[in-house]
Design a protein around this motif. Structure first.
Motif, PDB file in Angstrom:
ATOM      1  N   ASN A  13      10.397 -31.288  -0.309  1.00 44.26           N
ATOM      2  CA  ASN A  13      10.711 -32.644  -0.721  1.00 44.26           C
ATOM      3  C   ASN A  13      12.194 -32.853  -1.008  1.00 44.26           C
ATOM      4  N   LEU A  14      12.700 -33.979  -0.469  1.00 44.11           N
ATOM      5  CA  LEU A  14      14.120 -34.294  -0.643  1.00 44.11           C
ATOM      6  C   LEU A  14      14.490 -34.494  -2.103  1.00 44.11           C
ATOM      7  N   THR A  15      13.508 -34.929  -2.898  1.00 42.56           N
ATOM      8  CA  THR A  15      13.840 -35.211  -4.299  1.00 42.56           C
ATOM      9  C   THR A  15      13.978 -33.934  -5.115  1.00 42.56           C
ATOM     10  N   THR A  16      13.545 -32.820  -4.563  1.00 39.68           N
ATOM     11  CA  THR A  16      13.609 -31.575  -5.333  1.00 39.68           C
ATOM     12  C   THR A  16      14.543 -30.558  -4.699  1.00 39.68           C
ATOM     13  N   VAL A  45      20.067 -39.995  -5.814  1.00 44.48           N
ATOM     14  CA  VAL A  45      19.680 -38.968  -4.838  1.00 44.48           C
ATOM     15  C   VAL A  45      19.445 -39.625  -3.486  1.00 44.48           C
ATOM     16  N   ALA A  46      18.750 -40.756  -3.513  1.00 41.34           N
ATOM     17  CA  ALA A  46      18.436 -41.443  -2.255  1.00 41.34           C
ATOM     18  C   ALA A  46      19.704 -41.901  -1.542  1.00 41.34           C
ATOM     19  N   THR A  47      20.634 -42.474  -2.283  1.00 41.24           N
ATOM     20  CA  THR A  47      21.855 -42.943  -1.606  1.00 41.24           C
ATOM     21  C   THR A  47      22.698 -41.764  -1.122  1.00 41.24           C
ATOM     22  N   ASP A  48      22.700 -40.671  -1.902  1.00 44.84           N
ATOM     23  CA  ASP A  48      23.407 -39.474  -1.429  1.00 44.84           C
ATOM     24  C   ASP A  48      22.843 -39.025  -0.079  1.00 44.84           C
ATOM     25  N   ILE A  49      21.520 -38.970  -0.040  1.00 39.21           N
ATOM     26  CA  ILE A  49      20.897 -38.502   1.197  1.00 39.21           C
ATOM     27  C   ILE A  49      21.212 -39.440   2.352  1.00 39.21           C
ATOM     28  N   GLU A  63      10.341 -39.686   7.941  1.00 34.74           N
ATOM     29  CA  GLU A  63       9.111 -39.221   7.306  1.00 34.74           C
ATOM     30  C   GLU A  63       9.412 -38.604   5.940  1.00 34.74           C
ATOM     31  N   GLU A  64      10.355 -37.672   5.999  1.00 34.31           N
ATOM     32  CA  GLU A  64      10.759 -36.937   4.808  1.00 34.31           C
ATOM     33  C   GLU A  64      11.313 -37.889   3.738  1.00 34.31           C
ATOM     34  N   PHE A  65      12.141 -38.821   4.182  1.00 34.18           N
ATOM     35  CA  PHE A  65      12.769 -39.775   3.262  1.00 34.18           C
ATOM     36  C   PHE A  65      11.710 -40.685   2.645  1.00 34.18           C
ATOM     37  N   GLY A  66      10.753 -41.110   3.469  1.00 38.74           N
ATOM     38  CA  GLY A  66       9.679 -41.979   2.994  1.00 38.74           C
ATOM     39  C   GLY A  66       8.797 -41.265   1.981  1.00 38.74           C
ATOM     40  N   GLU A  67       8.509 -39.987   2.245  1.00 41.88           N
ATOM     41  CA  GLU A  67       7.682 -39.238   1.303  1.00 41.88           C
ATOM     42  C   GLU A  67       8.369 -39.127  -0.046  1.00 41.88           C
ATOM     43  N   LYS A 116       2.730 -47.295  11.064  1.00 47.13           N
ATOM     44  CA  LYS A 116       3.615 -46.477  10.261  1.00 47.13           C
ATOM     45  C   LYS A 116       4.785 -46.088  11.165  1.00 47.13           C
ATOM     46  N   ILE A 117       5.930 -46.677  10.877  1.00 51.53           N
ATOM     47  CA  ILE A 117       7.074 -46.495  11.779  1.00 51.53           C
ATOM     48  C   ILE A 117       7.410 -45.016  11.957  1.00 51.53           C
ATOM     49  N   GLU A 118       7.301 -44.257  10.879  1.00 47.17           N
ATOM     50  CA  GLU A 118       7.680 -42.845  10.931  1.00 47.17           C
ATOM     51  C   GLU A 118       6.870 -42.060  11.969  1.00 47.17           C
ATOM     52  N   ASP A 119       5.666 -42.556  12.304  1.00 38.42           N
ATOM     53  CA  ASP A 119       4.865 -41.850  13.306  1.00 38.42           C
ATOM     54  C   ASP A 119       5.491 -41.963  14.687  1.00 38.42           C
ATOM     55  N   HIS A 120       6.279 -43.002  14.866  1.00 37.18           N
ATOM     56  CA  HIS A 120       6.853 -43.240  16.204  1.00 37.18           C
ATOM     57  C   HIS A 120       8.343 -42.964  16.238  1.00 37.18           C
TER      58      HIS A 120
END
Lengths: 478, 680
Positions: A46-49, A376-380, A394-398, A446-450
């Motif tokens: 997870n990006l948040t961790t 964290v989100a804006t850094d990423i 996908e990762e960002f959405g999770e 789900k946009i991330e699927d495509h």
């Protein structure tokens, strides 16, 4: 507008409650201790961790320069260029350097992280200043100290910034023997008049000599730094620099676009976009030229200002772009540990006091405060979009909520259409803008699927990265 | 002792005052600009002064003459026979010294003490003082002893701006005479002329007064000749004075008594009182200023407003001297005020006739007119959250300003706001300033427009003040616009410049005549729309401030008017649409597109900016795309500064309005709207 407001609850619910692997340092303790089980996430994916584990990278600032370049606003210490023999060790060590390195070593020793696990350092980056002005035995001292405190992986990437005219074959050999295995050579330009105009302490002949030394010593992994948009620089000069750079066959090239910073000599004298600086249009042309020439010569444009031959990306810098944690030591250096960015004092006296406080336990080595997930989100966002890999949706959405991904896609739709942003599927094939448009319009999908990645197109999107990234910032912090 | 007896009769004559503030006692922004705060503090001060007046030693150093005057001043509430009443006003151009003269009259008659005058100078409405004009009027009752006979003189002040010519006409209708004050170094101005004609229409006795004769540049002979030639007044008995130096004041007072006829004695007829001013007091409701024409009115009477049809009980009646002093009764010829818990000034409009409910007059007094807004503009809060505040503020202002009209309006670019109607440009500016100053609102103002009359193909006629509501070209048969007749008075050197200005503004030349050797009068007819922009500023700048003007609306005329649209990146920007004459469309279109190009930050793509009539592009600019906006610099992993820049950039976008894909800063709208005011 609707979308923006739906985002904030997602952030507030996560705020300050990332899953923790028992981080002991004071700064994050209060925030992290009482994270409910529901908020726990898998730290490895997870990006948040991502930022929570112990760093495996260290930046070491060696601030010495012979003199300050006209564009430079880094924390540096100018030594003066009185020495007649720049290539070899000075007869007696400059006490300013010795004292600083001792202080640096004290800082490293006083850094008591308290992490449970102690993975070896995988990358070390000596940045400056001009680290190549530091005598190898002092570099050795620093490396030993790092190794003792954190452990140093046998195949760690150890980079050092070096300037032409500050090292010879002998010194280079010594440094290599100490473990330095990647050199970043500050060439900047191949025209004496330009080097002189920006206050560089070396000329073109020293550039060629330095390249010779690198080859002689068998340094395979080296990078060349160039600066575009210098005063009086013409497209012909820039093309010449790029051509000569390619001919010298570095495995990595960094192309920096001159930033005129306030308080620098250039900042006092020049206005961006105005003569003798190139116009914005010319400057954009320089950027595009670099991209096409270097890519044509087999380099991958893997980050806004970085190009590499296959397998020679700078591992240390990749840590930055991936928003992974890293230590930093030395004057004015910035670390990222436990989700906190922390800059050390930029003035030597204050830095000295800081180290003393650190030893006494009176100062914090990684900063204070809570981790704000919005940060964290804006850094990423800003870091991911600098790379050719782009943002993994996908990762960002999770990590930050699917609504944010949807909103970003919505905001970016016109720029996908205009070609500034590229959508890629899981095989990294481009998803066409029409398809993207219909995906965005369809709430069922789900946009991330495509669309697995969004990235800025090289060079048009990269050239406007600030505009594009700030649009995404607007989504995260409405 | 004079002072002691005065104390018995009435409260001390002076108190610090917003209500009766002016330069001093006479000028007040009654219906336009007295905030509730000022009134509130004012009342407290009043009480304070009453309490201390008895114990305070009066300055007894003045000579016996002024003591005498002061005593008669203190006696001014005493009734005199109708034949001893004189009602007059002062007609003067801005800066010709009306206020100074009024102050002097009050001083010399003892209505206001010397000691108090200075204080009143300090306490003045900001707006009025800054603009140097009288916007609204008030009255003062004075007592003057002439040849041992006491007279009651009522000075009724008039506003000095054409936007308020209706109010001027009503206050003149309340008088039997007027002082015509002309600056000895300036001569007759257009506005003065207009008001003199109004006075003559009302059969007023006019006393010419040449003021500022003490100034080095004074040419009283020349000015007297001008008054005779231009107005045709007999100036053989013109009074030369210097209000500032106190020269000629007694002569003026004497002339008022001698030459202005007394009111007719019609005290036995049913009550008819003419309202010449009213203002809203948050504690007492609307306070009405009136002149009793016929009959009498007593405290407690049930009164009836003949135009609005509303009735109220007169809780309090009194005179203005210059502050409000209660009395029991006022009869024909007298001037006073009524407080009757009236809810809105719209119930007691200027020009309305007050009569007694139980004994109504047969007919109302002539000359009442509904307020007709002539100039319109959109007002939008810069911060959308202020919309409710703006509505509240407008409602409050309307309580006090029956001429102010507004209705909600929505604009794609500026969100929610109001379309407001005003008597004229000054009225518009005053309202805008009051909203910003007194209600702390930050406003965007669209270009002022006029009301067009649109004749549609199906035979209907609609009024349209909002460009975005103009019927489609296919549905319009013709468009008419309001025309004004303007009279310009100018030194002859500037005739050419003014003719050029008038012609630029589609003016139709009517007449030119020399009013003096060196001064001419020019008469043009031109569309009001051409005047609502910067016409007046231009007039002043092209004549170094020497010319003056006056206008009156003369009706609607058909014109070749079209709607000019602005398209940014092919998106129509409704708030920037304007109605212009076809001949001007090109230059206006060019100016607007150029300004927008200057103000809109470059985007990531090329942005066309066009001015169109229907689908036809008549002016076009293109904003080139940003070429480069990238931070390609390495900071050793230190991203904090980079991030700060990006955050700032993101925040900047939030302050912009999205027109399609283009971010347009609020400032661009404001600047273009301002430009529209200048070029239209």
């Amino acid at each position: 507008m609707m979308l923006k407001t739906t985002i904030s609850p997602v952030f507030s619910s996560f705020r300050g409650k990332p899953k923790t692997s028992r981080l002991i340092f004071q700064a994050c303790k209060a925030v992290l201790e009482d994270a409910p089980p529901g908020a726990r996430r898998n730290a490895s994916t997870n990006l948040t961790t991502l930022h929570q584990g112990p760093p495996t990278s260290a930046y070491v600032h060696l601030p010495f320069c012979r003199k300050r370049c006209h564009y430079c606003d880094f924390p540096i210490l100018a030594l003066g260029s009185s020495s007649s023999n720049l290539y070899e060790e000075r007869k007696e060590d400059d006490p300013r350097i010795t004292n600083y390195v001792n202080l640096l070593v004290r800082e490293i020793n006083a850094t008591r992280t308290g992490f449970d696990t102690k993975p070896n350092l995988e990358t070390v980056f000596f940045g400056g200043g001009t680290p190549s002005l530091v005598p190898p035995k002092l570099v050795s001292l620093v490396l030993e100290t790092l190794s003792l405190n954190f452990g140093l992986s046998p195949d760690a990437e150890i980079s050092m910034e070096m300037d032409p005219g500050t090292f010879g074959a002998q010194k280079l050999k010594e440094l290599m023997e100490l473990g330095v295995n990647r050199v970043s050579l500050g060439v900047q330009a191949f025209q004496d008049e330009l080097l002189k105009a920006c206050g560089r302490a070396h000329g073109v002949s020293q550039v060629y000599e330095a390249i010779e030394f690198l080859k002689e010593c068998g340094v395979e992994n080296w990078s060349m730094d160039l600066i575009s948009s210098l005063p009086h620089q013409t497209l012909e000069m820039w093309e010449e620099s790029l051509r000569l750079a390619i001919e010298s066959q570095p495995n990595h090239v960094s192309v920096y676009d001159l930033q005129v910073e306030q308080g620098t000599k250039f900042g006092n004298v020049y206005t961006p976009g105005q003569s003798p600086l190139p116009s914005e249009t010319q400057s954009a042309e320089f950027y595009k030229t670099a991209s096409s020439m270097l890519r044509g010569a087999g380099y991958e444009h893997y980050e806004v200002s970085s190009y590499s031959k296959d397998g020679f990306k700078c591992k240390h810098n990749l840590i930055y772009w991936k928003n992974k944690p890293f230590y930093a030591f030395g004057l004015g250096s910035a670390s990222y540990v436990g989700g906190l960015r922390f800059s050390r004092p930029r003035k030597l006296k204050e830095y000295t006091n800081y180290v003393t406080d650190l030893e006494k336990g009176a100062a914090n080595w990684c900063g204070n405060g809570d981790v704000d997930l919005k940060d964290v989100a804006t850094d990423i966002l800003m870091l991911s979009f600098r790379t050719s890999k782009g943002l993994q949706l996908e990762e960002f959405g999770e990590a930050f909520g699917r609504e944010v991904v949807n909103s970003i896609c919505k905001v970016y739709e016109p720029y996908v259409e205009s070609g500034h942003i590229v959508c890629l599927d899981d095989m990294r094939r481009e998803v066409m803008s029409d398809e993207f448009k219909s995906l965005v319009a369809n709430d069922e999908v789900k946009i991330e699927d495509h669309v697995r990645y969004l990235r800025l197109r090289d060079p048009d999107g990269f050239l406007l990265s600030n505009e594009l990234i700030s649009l995404a910032f607007g989504v995260v912090s409405p | 002792m004079a002072m002691a007896s005065a104390m018995d009769l009435s409260p001390p004559t002076f108190f610090l005052s917003g209500t009766s503030s002016s330069s001093s006692s006479l000028r007040r922004l009654s219906s336009i600009s007295v905030s509730s705060f000022r009134r509130h503090s004012n009342r407290r001060l009043h009480v304070l002064c009453q309490a201390t007046a008895g114990t305070q030693p009066q300055s007894g150093l003045s000579d016996s003459g002024s003591k005498l005057a002061a005593r008669s001043g203190q006696d001014r509430l005493l009734k005199v026979p109708i034949s001893k009443i004189r009602n007059f006003s002062i007609i003067a151009h801005i800066d010709h010294g009306k206020s100074t003269l009024a102050d002097k009259l009050l001083q010399v008659t003892g209505t206001v003490q010397n000691r108090d005058m200075k204080e009143q100078f300090l306490d003045n409405m900001d707006l009025e003082r800054e603009r140097g004009i009288t916007i609204k009027l008030q009255a003062a009752r004075m007592r003057y002893v002439y040849e041992d006979t006491p007279y009651c003189l009522n000075l009724i002040d008039t506003p000095g701006h054409v936007d308020f010519s209706y109010e001027v006409s009503r206050s003149l209708a309340a008088c039997e005479g007027a002082l015509l004050v002309v600056d000895a170094s300036q001569g007759v101005e257009a506005q003065t002329l207009a008001n003199v004609y109004l006075a003559l229409e009302n059969n007023l006795e006019i006393i010419p007064v040449v003021n500022k004769i003490d100034l080095p540049g004074a040419e009283p002979e020349q000015v007297i000749r001008e008054i005779e030639e231009v107005i045709g007044l007999d100036c053989s008995k013109a009074i030369l004075c210097s209000a500032k130096e106190g020269i000629g004041i007694t002569e003026i007072l004497d002339a008022i008594v001698q030459r202005i006829p007394p009111p007719r004695d019609t005290a036995e007829k049913p009550l008819r009182a003419l309202i010449f001013d009213s203002y809203y007091d948050p504690y007492r409701g609307v306070i009405v200023y009136f002149r009793v024409i016929d009959g009498k009115v007593k405290k407690g009477d049930k009164i009836f407003f003949m135009a609005s049809g509303k009735d109220y009980f007169a809780d309090e009646i009194g005179v203005l001297s210059p502050n409000q002093i209660q009395v029991d009764e006022l009869y024909a010829g007298e001037v006073g005020y009524i407080s009757a818990s009236i809810r809105s000034v719209a119930d007691a409009r200027v020009g309305d006739t007050i009569t007694t409910y139980s004994r109504k007059a047969e007919s109302s007094l002539p000359g009442y007119e509904e307020a007709t807004p002539m100039v319109f503009c959109g007002l939008f809060p810069v911060d959308a959250d202020q919309f409710p505040d703006l509505r509240d503020a407008l409602e409050k202002l309307q309580l006090n300003d029956a001429a102010l009209k507004f209705e909600p309006e929505t604009s794609s670019a500026m969100g929610f706001g109001f379309r407001c109607g005003f008597l004229g440009l000054l009225h518009m500016e005053i309202v805008q300033e009051r909203l910003e100053r007194e209600y702390n609102l930050n406003l965007i103002t669209t270009a002022p427009s006029v009301v067009y009359r649109v004749n549609t193909v199906n035979g209907d006629t609609t009024m349209c003040s909002n460009p975005s509501l103009l019927p489609q070209p296919g549905q319009r048969k013709s468009v008419e616009e309001p025309y004004v007749k303007i009279e310009l008075l100018t030194p002859k050197d500037y005739i050419g410049a003014l003719m050029e200005l008038a012609q630029d503004r589609r003016g139709e030349f009517k007449e030119m005549k020399y009013i003096a050797e060196n001064r001419a009068s020019l008469i043009y007819e031109l569309p009001l729309a051409e005047m609502v922009g910067d016409f007046f500023d231009q007039l002043k700048s092209r004549t170094k401030g020497y010319a003056s003007m006056e206008y009156s609306v003369i009706g609607y005329r058909e014109s070749d008017l079209i709607k000019l649209d602005i398209l940014i990146n092919a998106e129509l920007v409704e708030p920037l649409s304007t109605i212009v004459h076809r001949d001007k469309a090109y230059s206006v279109g060019r100016a607007l597109t150029q300004k927008l190009k200057e103000l809109i930050p470059r985007q990531m793509f090329k942005v066309p900016i066009q001015a169109c009539i229907g689908s036809k592009v008549i002016a076009s600019e293109a904003l080139s795309a940003i070429r480069k906006d990238v931070l390609a610099k390495c900071y050793g992993g230190d991203i904090s500064r980079k991030k700060k820049l990006l955050k700032k950039q993101a925040a900047g976008k939030k302050r912009m309005k999205a027109i399609g894909r283009v971010d347009v800063p609020q400032e661009a709208f404001m600047a273009v709207l301002k430009l529209e005011r200048e070029v239209l």
